[in-house]
Design an enzyme around this catalytic site. Structure first.
Site, PDB file in Angstrom:
ATOM      1  N   ASP A   4       0.873  -1.181   0.000  1.00 21.06           N
ATOM      2  CA  ASP A   4       0.000   0.000   0.000  1.00 21.06           C
ATOM      3  C   ASP A   4       0.909   1.229   0.000  1.00 21.06           C
ATOM      4  OD1 ASP A   4      -1.680   2.116   0.665  1.00 21.06           O
ATOM      5  OD2 ASP A   4      -2.912   0.912   2.039  1.00 21.06           O
ATOM      6  N   HIS A   5       0.896   1.938  -1.114  1.00 26.43           N
ATOM      7  CA  HIS A   5       1.853   3.042  -1.257  1.00 26.43           C
ATOM      8  C   HIS A   5       1.511   4.229  -0.342  1.00 26.43           C
ATOM      9  CE1 HIS A   5       5.260   4.884  -2.853  1.00 26.43           C
ATOM     10  NE2 HIS A   5       5.008   4.882  -4.152  1.00 26.43           N
TER      11      HIS A   5
END
Ligand code: CAO
Length: 552
Positions: free
Chosen positions: A524-525
Site C-alpha cells: 500500500d503506497h
C-alpha cells in the site's frame, strides 16, 4: 480480588457464539460497558459489565461457543466501583430471553379487529411480549403497504439497549397499512400494522387467534393447539435467522448487531448493501466504514469491472455472439471478489520484484526433510518463507501495520500473524498462522499443513482466518515467473512467490547456476515508500540466501 463474569441468560439453551470481545486485559471498564457480544441463531446480545473495574483475564476468544454460566472474563473491582450498579442478572434483564421475547400464546394476543367469515379479513399485528423491555425503538420497518407477506416474514426490527429484535408476521397476508415508523418507541401489544388476510372460512378458534397464529391453525385440534401454544411460548419473538435490511433494501436479509445498526443509521448506510465479513457473514463496524469509503471513492473512480461492487456497467447479452452458460458464483467467490475489489479500489498498489538465491536453503531443506520423514513432518519452502517474513516484519514494522480509515494514523501491531493464500475448489481462502515469529520451522510447517488441509475440506473456522497482519501467496508449486498479488486489506503488504528456477548468476568471474526464487511484494503506497519496499525485499532475499540470519 478478581471477580468472574459469566454468561448471563441469553435466551437460548443451546451454546451461542462469541462474535466480539470488546475489551482487552488491562482495560478499565465502567458498569454497563459492553464486554462481549454473543450471537445465537436468533439474536445478537451485547453482554454488559455488571460493575466497574479492571479486566485481569479473558477466558474466551472469538469463535468460542458458550452457554449460561460459562466464564467470560475476570475483573478486579474498582475500589470506587458503584455498589449500586446493577448485578449481572439485573443488568441483563432487558436482554430478551426466550421467555421474555416469546410471542404470547395465541389466545392471549387478540387481534384488534375480529375475523369475519368472508374471503378476506383485516387483522392488526401487534408487538409480541417483550418481557420487561419498555419503549423499544423501531430501527427498521421492512415492509410497506401493499406488500404480500409470507408467515414469519420479518416486518420490523426493534432495538433495546442490549439487543436487536426481529418481529415476524404471524401469518401470511397483504399489508394494508403500516402504523409504525422508524424512530417510534413501542411496547408489548402496540399495533404495528394491519394485514388483509385471505382464507375463506375461518374456524371460530382461529378467528380469535389470528394475530399470532399461522394460516394452518384453523385445522389444528384443541389439544394440538395447547401443545403449539407451549412451543410458541418457548420461541423468541424473532423466529427467522437473520435481521432484515434497512427500509431501502426491503426483503434482503442482513446480519448485524445493535452497535453496527446504530452506526449505519448515523452514517445513512443501507445495511442491505453492505457485505459482512464477520462470523456467519455478520456485518462489522469495519464493513460499514469500508463500504462508505468505497462509495466515496467509487464516485470519482472510473468503472473498472464487476466483482460484486455496484458499478454502472451495462449488462451484455453475450448469447448474441454465440453459445453461453451462466455459472452462479458460490458465496466464497462472491465475498472474495468483493474483498479483492475493495482492496483494489482503496489501496494504491505497487509491486516490488526481487530474486532470492535459495540454492543453499533448498539443499538444507531436502537434507532436513530426509531426517524428518520418520516424524511425518515436511519442511516446505513456504514454511521457510513464513519464518523469514516474520523476521523481516520485525525489522520493518511498518509492513505489519494498518492504516486507520481516517487516514490520520497507522496502527502498529505488536504481533505477527501471517496469512497464507490457499487455493481450494471453492475459491481462495487465507488461513492465518498466529504469532509466526514465536514458532519453530517445524511448528510452522505442521500448522500450515493442517490449515491447508482444513481449507480444502471446508473446515476452517472464522477464527482460523482472522487477525492476519501480512499475507503470502505462493504460486511456486504451479509455475510462473512473477505476478502482482492484491494486498489483503486491512493489511498493507503481501508477498507473492513464484516458481524457483536455476539461473546463471555472475559471481565476479563467471556465471554459476543458482536456484533463484522470484519474489513479488505488493504494498500500500500510502503506508510504504518504494525505497522501504526495496529494502524489505532485499532483506528478505538475504535471509533466504542464508537462513542463519533469521536466528540473529
Ligand atoms: N518453486 C518451485 N517449486 C515449488 C515452490 C517454488 N516456489 N513452492 C513449492 N514448490 C513445489 C514443492 O517443492 C512441491 O514439490 P514436491 O511435491 O516435488 O516436493 C510442490 O511444489 C508442492 O509444494 P508444497 O507441498 O510445499 O505446497 P506449497 O507450499 O507450494 O503450497 C499452498 C501450499 C497451500 C500455498 C498451495 O497449495 C496453494 O494453494 N497455492 C495457491 C495459492 C494461490 O492461489 N495464490 C493466489 C492468490 S491471488 O493473489
Amino acid at each position: 480480588m478478581s471477580e468472574k463474569i459469566q454468561v448471563p441468560d441469553v435466551g437460548s439453551s443451546d451454546p451461542v457464539d462469541v462474535i466480539e470481545i470488546s475489551v482487552k486485559v488491562g482495560d478499565t471498564i465502567a458498569a454497563e460497558d459492553t464486554i462481549v457480544v454473543l450471537e445465537s441463531d436468533k439474536a445478537t446480545v451485547e453482554v454488559p459489565a455488571p460493575k466497574a473495574g479492571k479486566v485481569t483475564a479473558i477466558n474466551v476468544k472469538v469463535g468460542d461457543r458458550v452457554k449460561e454460566g460459562d466464564d467470560l472474563l475476570e475483573v478486579e473491582a474498582d475500589s470506587g466501583a458503584d455498589d449500586n450498579a446493577p448485578s449481572q442478572e439485573e443488568a441483563t434483564t432487558d436482554t430478551p430471553t426466550e421467555q421474555e421475547t416469546a410471542p404470547q400464546p395465541e389466545a392471549e394476543q387478540a387481534p384488534a379487529k375480529s375475523a369475519s367469515r368472508t374471503e378476506s379479513r383485516t387483522e392488526t399485528v401487534t408487538v409480541p411480549d417483550l418481557g420487561d423491555i419498555d419503549g423499544a425503538e423501531i430501527i427498521e420497518v421492512s415492509v410497506a403497504a401493499g406488500d404480500v407477506l409470507e408467515a414469519e416474514q420479518v416486518i420490523a426490527v426493534l432495538e433495546s439497549d442490549k439487543a436487536s429484535l426481529e418481529i415476524p408476521v404471524p401469518q401470511a397476508g397483504t399489508v394494508e397499512s403500516v402504523i409504525i415508523k422508524v424512530g417510534d418507541k413501542v411496547s408489548t401489544g402496540d399495533p404495528l400494522l394491519t394485514l388483509a388476510v385471505s382464507g375463506g372460512d375461518v374456524a371460530p378458534e382461529a378467528k380469535e387467534n389470528t394475530a399470532t397464529s399461522s394460516a394452518s391453525v384453523s385445522q389444528t385440534s384443541a389439544s394440538d393447539k395447547q401443545e403449539q401454544n407451549k412451543q410458541e411460548q418457548a420461541k423468541p419473538a424473532q423466529t427467522s435467522t437473520a435481521i432484515p435490511a434497512a427500509a431501502n433494501s426491503p426483503g434482503k436479509a442482513v446480519h448485524a448487531g445493535p452497535a453496527v445498526r446504530k452506526l449505519a443509521r448515523e452514517m445513512g448506510v443501507d445495511l442491505g448493501q453492505v457485505t459482512g465479513t464477520g462470523p456467519k457473514d455478520r456485518i462489522l463496524k469495519e464493513d460499514v466504514h469500508a463500504w462508505v469509503k468505497q462509495r466515496l471513492e467509487s464516485q470519482s473512480a472510473p468503472a473498472t469491472g464487476s466483482g460484486g461492487m455496484s458499478l454502472d456497467l451495462p449488462d451484455i447479452d453475450f448469447s448474441q455472439f454465440g453459445d453461453v452458460e451462466r455459472e452462479e458464483l458460490n458465496k466464497l467467490r462472491k465475498v472474495s471478489a468483493q474483498n479483492l475489489h475493495r482492496s483494489w479500489l482503496t489501496i494504491p498498489h505497487v509491486t516490488q520484484h526481487d530474486n532470492a538465491d535459495i540454492t543453499d536453503l533448498e539443499a538444507f531443506r531436502k537434507q532436513q526433510n530426509k531426517a524428518l520423514e520418520r516424524e511425518g513432518v515436511k519442511l516446505t519452502m513456504l514454511a521457510f518463507l513464513v519464518a523469514a517474513c516474520a523476521k523481516a516484519l520485525k525489522e520493518f514494522p511498518r509492513f505489519n501495520s494498518s492504516l486507520e480509515n481516517s487516514g490520520e494514523a497507522l496502527i502498529h501491531k505488536h504481533y505477527i500473524n501471517i496469512g497464507i493464500a490457499v487455493d481450494t475448489p471453492n475459491g481462495l481462502v487465507v488461513p492465518v498462522i498466529k504469532e509466526a515469529d514465536k514458532k519453530t520451522l517445524k511448528e510452522i510447517a505442521l500448522e500450515m499443513g493442517e490449515l491447508a488441509e482444513k481449507a480444502r475440506n471446508r473446515k476452517l473456522t472464522p477464527a482460523d482466518m482472522k487477525g492476519g497482519t501480512f499475507s503470502i501467496s505462493s504460486l511456486g508449486g504451479i509455475g510462473g515467473t512473477a505476478f502482482t498479488p492484491i494486498v489483503n486489506w486491512p493489511e498493507v503488504a503481501i508477498l507473492g512467490v513464484s516458481r524457483s528456477d536455476m539461473q546463471p548468476v555472475w559471481d565476479g568471474n563467471q556465471f554459476v547456476p543458482r536456484l533463484t526464487l522470484p519474489l513479488s511484494l505488493s504494498y500500500d503506497h500510502r503506508v510504504i515508500d518504494g525505497a522501504d519496499a526495496a529494502r524489505f525485499t532485499t532483506y528478505l532475499s538475504q535471509l533466504l540466501s542464508d537462513m542463519r540470519r533469521v536466528l540473529l
